[in-house]
Structures are given as structure tokens and as C-alpha cells.
Scaffold this motif. Sequence first.
Motif, PDB file in Angstrom:
ATOM      1  N   THR A   1       0.835  -1.200   0.000  1.00  0.00           N
ATOM      2  CA  THR A   1       0.000   0.000   0.000  1.00  0.00           C
ATOM      3  C   THR A   1       0.870   1.250   0.000  1.00  0.00           C
ATOM      4  OG1 THR A   1      -0.118  -0.089   2.414  1.00  0.00           O
ATOM      5  CG2 THR A   1      -1.953  -1.058   1.193  1.00  0.00           C
ATOM      6  N   HIS A   2       0.384   2.281  -0.704  1.00  0.00           N
ATOM      7  CA  HIS A   2       1.056   3.577  -0.741  1.00  0.00           C
ATOM      8  C   HIS A   2       1.459   4.072   0.637  1.00  0.00           C
ATOM      9  CE1 HIS A   2      -0.070   6.032  -4.594  1.00  0.00           C
ATOM     10  NE2 HIS A   2       1.189   5.628  -4.613  1.00  0.00           N
ATOM     11  N   SER A   3       0.471   4.115   1.516  1.00  0.00           N
ATOM     12  CA  SER A   3       0.656   4.810   2.788  1.00  0.00           C
ATOM     13  C   SER A   3       1.666   4.132   3.697  1.00  0.00           C
ATOM     14  CB  SER A   3      -0.690   4.936   3.518  1.00  0.00           C
ATOM     15  OG  SER A   3      -1.248   3.656   3.762  1.00  0.00           O
ATOM     16  N   ALA A   4       2.006   2.882   3.423  1.00  0.00           N
ATOM     17  CA  ALA A   4       2.936   2.134   4.264  1.00  0.00           C
ATOM     18  C   ALA A   4       4.380   2.247   3.800  1.00  0.00           C
ATOM     19  CB  ALA A   4       2.521   0.665   4.314  1.00  0.00           C
ATOM     20  N   VAL A   5       4.636   3.019   2.741  1.00  0.00           N
ATOM     21  CA  VAL A   5       5.988   3.107   2.180  1.00  0.00           C
ATOM     22  C   VAL A   5       6.412   4.576   2.125  1.00  0.00           C
ATOM     23  CG1 VAL A   5       7.500   2.356   0.296  1.00  0.00           C
ATOM     24  CG2 VAL A   5       5.430   1.066   0.804  1.00  0.00           C
ATOM     25  N   PRO A   6       6.872   5.135   3.235  1.00  0.00           N
ATOM     26  CA  PRO A   6       7.220   6.565   3.285  1.00  0.00           C
ATOM     27  C   PRO A   6       8.271   6.977   2.265  1.00  0.00           C
ATOM     28  CG  PRO A   6       7.139   5.633   5.502  1.00  0.00           C
ATOM     29  CD  PRO A   6       7.026   4.487   4.554  1.00  0.00           C
ATOM     30  N   ALA A   7       9.292   6.145   2.040  1.00  0.00           N
ATOM     31  CA  ALA A   7      10.365   6.524   1.118  1.00  0.00           C
ATOM     32  C   ALA A   7       9.851   6.692  -0.304  1.00  0.00           C
ATOM     33  CB  ALA A   7      11.483   5.486   1.161  1.00  0.00           C
ATOM     34  N   LEU A   8       8.862   5.893  -0.697  1.00  0.00           N
ATOM     35  CA  LEU A   8       8.253   6.061  -2.022  1.00  0.00           C
ATOM     36  C   LEU A   8       7.652   7.457  -2.141  1.00  0.00           C
ATOM     37  CD1 LEU A   8       5.776   3.612  -3.777  1.00  0.00           C
ATOM     38  CD2 LEU A   8       5.321   6.040  -3.676  1.00  0.00           C
ATOM     39  N   ASN A   9       6.859   7.835  -1.141  1.00  0.00           N
ATOM     40  CA  ASN A   9       6.174   9.123  -1.200  1.00  0.00           C
ATOM     41  C   ASN A   9       7.138  10.295  -1.098  1.00  0.00           C
ATOM     42  OD1 ASN A   9       3.212   8.321  -1.237  1.00  0.00           O
ATOM     43  ND2 ASN A   9       3.976   7.115   0.473  1.00  0.00           N
ATOM     44  N   GLN A  10       8.273  10.098  -0.468  1.00  0.00           N
ATOM     45  CA  GLN A  10       9.249  11.169  -0.364  1.00  0.00           C
ATOM     46  C   GLN A  10       9.874  11.498  -1.714  1.00  0.00           C
ATOM     47  OE1 GLN A  10      11.749  10.787   3.052  1.00  0.00           O
ATOM     48  NE2 GLN A  10      13.160  12.412   2.415  1.00  0.00           N
TER      49      GLN A  10
END
Length: 370
Positions: free
Chosen positions: A123-132
Motif C-alpha cells: 500500500t502507498h501509505s505504508a511506504v514513506p520513502a516512495l512518497n518522499q
Amino acid sequence: MNTTDTHTTDTYAADAHTTDTLGTSTAQARSAVLEREIRRDPGRFRILTGDRPTGRLHLGHYFGTLHNRVRLQDLGVETFVVIADYQVLTDRDVADNLTEVVEDLVLDHLAIGVDPQRSTIFTHSAVPALNQLLLPFLSLVSVAELNRNPTVKDEIAHSRQSSVSGLMFTYPAHQAADILFCKAHLVPVGQDQLPHLELTRTIARRFNDRYGNGTPVFPEPDALLSAAPLLLGTDGGKMSKSRGNAIALAADADETARLLRGAKTDSERHITYDPGARPEVSSLLLLAALCQDRDPREIAEEIGAAGSAALKKHVTEAVNEHLAPIRARRTAYAGDRGYLRQVLREGNARANAVAEATLAQVRTAMNSHY
């Protein structure tokens, strides 16, 4: 935009138009080559695909994209499946029943044959480095480029919100982060998603040019276009989660029969396959053909003058027979919600490891690794 950089808005616009773009004909030709390469050496490829958790997945999703994910996984292609929970908010004020919908998406993927040992579901929300990654990526595109993306324009036009959120506007750059965090080489998409992927390629190219010092950090991912069929909804319009015209993978045999009995056809009794002149009848024939691995014209000839009632009966039997093993697996997995959450935890852990490694490379390339 980074004002210290020599690129200007006009430069960005020129860059986007002078490089090799993913036109439909180009993407189709390239996809044919890629399919041959995948069969020769599937292990050298990684794909990123996924869905927004906005409702139940249906037959349009199954024959359009889900079936292809299983095919690529089974060929040996490393597969990442993102459940884009943050992106639910692009056209909604709140994400209703999000946990349940996310778990149902995991359930659908397991039921159709996605193997969590070979594919990473996260899930998107569980991967902070992706969103950064979104922050440096946004510095590489202009407002004008985001504004003219045709897919975003269409989503804005059909948005449930009274005004456009920043998340909706930056959606293409966020999607680039989805694809590039795992350095995916391939993205299975429909033709309408080509502009998104072209922007991802542009972001990868610009990052490499600006920060790569001669060594590319990101690949420029290719579109993998399939001959995905266009199935109409039961009302004759585009099959959609939100329009109430779709047959969900979670539907049982009785619900499927009820929905197909009410499917729109036309007034001509003799059944023929003619997508241009008879789109609703032809879509039903195509659905049966996909379920039975047959030619829709052959099915039309068999039904002939028996009319739409016979057509709907044939389609119902074909769909229910095809979905029977999927439904059986879905029922089995549905009895253990703990296992669904375990699949997500393990997938999130793998995705985090990949994303953190990529972000570390990005920080080093940008000279911001402190």
C-alpha cells in the motif's frame, strides 16, 4: 521548480516534445518486441502495476489488467502491485471503508492467482520513502506540463470534488514515484495511461541528466500495451465501479445471472458480432468468448435467431463457469482476514526495503545524504 537550475519552463516544454514520445503506434510496436524479450528472459524485467481502492474489482478489470498480471508473474517477471490508498483522495473528500476495500483488493488478487511469494502487494501509505520521492520529482516538471496532462484533465472533469486538490494535480508525478521507486522497467497500461507514463519517462530522464553524473539512477520505463478488450457495462456504458453497471469478481452466481438478465441489448433478434453497429450485443458476445477462449463470431452464429434471451443465458453460463474456481479461492481466503493482513505486512516490508535503497541513491546523487 528549482530556480537555480538553467532549465526554464520553455525548456521543459521543448524537452517533452523533442524526445521520443510514447505515441500509441510506437508503444504498440515496442510492446510486441518486449513480449518476445520477456519470453526469452523474464528474469531481467520488473513491472509495477496497481489499483486505487475505490470499490470492488470487476470483470472489466479482470480481463483488462488482472489476468495479465498473473500471466506476467507466471512467466517469471518480478511484479510489484501497488494498492494506491493515498490516491483515493484525488477525487474524494474522504476515503470511506478504506481498510475493508484494501483487504478486498488483496482478496481479489489472491483469488485470481497472484502469488504473494512471487509478487509484492503493498500500500502507498505504508511506504514513506516512495512518497518522499514525490518532492524531488515535482522539481523536475513544470506546472504547465502537469496542467496539460490529458488523463488528469479527464479525471478532473469527472471529479467528485467542487475544486481540484493538489493531490489530483500532482497525480502524474506521484505515479512516477510509484513506478520509479522500484526501478520498474515495464508498466502494463491502457492507451489512456500513456501520457502518465511519458511524464514518468521524462522525470527519470531529467533526474539522470541533472544528478546522474553519467550513471543513470532510474530506467526509463516502457509501456506494455496489451490487446485488452473493452467490455461495456450492463447499461451499455463504460464498465465502472461507480456506475453500478459492473459484474464484480466478488459477485456470486445468482447475482451475476441477475445482472446479465438486465444487460442492455438491442431490438434486432438475430444475434451478430458487430462492435461498431451493435456494441452492447457484441460486448456480451466478447465476454462469453473471453471466458470460453473462443471467437465471438462463432458464438454469435450458434445463437443466431434465438435472440437476446439465449445470448444472455449463454453469457451467464460462460461467466459463472469461468469464475467458479476464482470464487472458490476467494471464499477460502475470505475466511482468514488475518492472512490478508499478513500478505500486506510482508509486501509492505519488501516494498519499504526497495524504496529506502532507492531513496538513499537519490540522496547521494543529489548530494543530500547527511
